[in-house]
Write a protein that holds these residues in place. Sequence first.
Motif, PDB file in Angstrom:
ATOM      1  N   SER A  95       0.831  -1.211   0.000  1.00 49.30           N
ATOM      2  CA  SER A  95       0.000   0.000   0.000  1.00 49.30           C
ATOM      3  C   SER A  95       0.863   1.257   0.000  1.00 49.30           C
ATOM      4  N   ARG A  96       1.979   1.215   0.735  1.00 48.40           N
ATOM      5  CA  ARG A  96       2.870   2.383   0.780  1.00 48.40           C
ATOM      6  C   ARG A  96       3.438   2.682  -0.605  1.00 48.40           C
ATOM      7  N   SER A  99       0.914   4.195  -2.892  1.00 47.56           N
ATOM      8  CA  SER A  99       0.633   5.611  -2.610  1.00 47.56           C
ATOM      9  C   SER A  99       1.633   6.552  -3.280  1.00 47.56           C
ATOM     10  N   GLN A 132      -7.154  -0.577   1.048  1.00 46.20           N
ATOM     11  CA  GLN A 132      -6.370   0.653   1.070  1.00 46.20           C
ATOM     12  C   GLN A 132      -7.317   1.827   1.323  1.00 46.20           C
ATOM     13  N   SER A 134      -6.976   4.935   1.579  1.00 46.21           N
ATOM     14  CA  SER A 134      -6.862   6.131   0.748  1.00 46.21           C
ATOM     15  C   SER A 134      -7.705   5.994  -0.517  1.00 46.21           C
TER      16      SER A 134
END
Length: 246
Positions: A95-96, A99, A132, A134
């Motif tokens: 996920s990082r 992003s 996720q 976001s």
Amino acid sequence: MYEKEINQYLQKHGFGAFCPKAVLFDMDGVLYDSMPNHAYSWHTSMASFGIDMDEAEAYKYEGMRGVETIKLKAREQWHREISDDEAQSMYDEKSRIFSTRPQAKIMEGVLELQRKIKRGGMQIVIVTGSGQRSLLAKLADDFAGLVSPQLIVSSFDVSRGKPAPDPYLMGLSKAGVEPWEAIVVENAPLGVRAGVAAQIFTIAVNTGPLPPETLSAEGASLVFDSMPQLRDSWDTLFDETRCTKA
């Protein structure tokens, strides 16, 4: 035009009528042209943990809950089971990396399609394997007036993700409809399998690199080459499916 596929669906499941009241959309590769970003993020993050997962595999596992995908790959390559916590920490890294990727565009044609659906008095439900936050938060802004937070199913809502029917069954529950009162719009083989397992009329839109036969082989009732093609065909489909009796 689509009478044959609708009748085949009714006969397969033994339903007396097909009266759609809700459309259940997958998110990645359906609402957003986000799969290239996911493919890169999966490959890069898994490589950092010593797991070989090329970008093409992201399409193979698309729709599955992230932690389930990681557990599967660990089982294949490490020959052991990993804990939920270990899988989650690996998914957090995926996920990082995601992003940091360029923002994915809304899929061409999907906003117009959803406006048609709303004008027809049908509910819109989002059913995604994503966890996720976001991405989930963006839905309400990008699809304002079309998507309601109360009608979003994510990996947080189910313990079994696609290809199990659970996410789509949860979507039916949130919308308050039965399988013969819904349509699924998917782009991934596992997502199509989940929609079919939930006994919902499933439309596949081939927005990725897989051959269309991959989607029809999983049981999709209809396969379209693009979202604009589905958008342009919707009025004909909806006129025929307002309430079709077996």
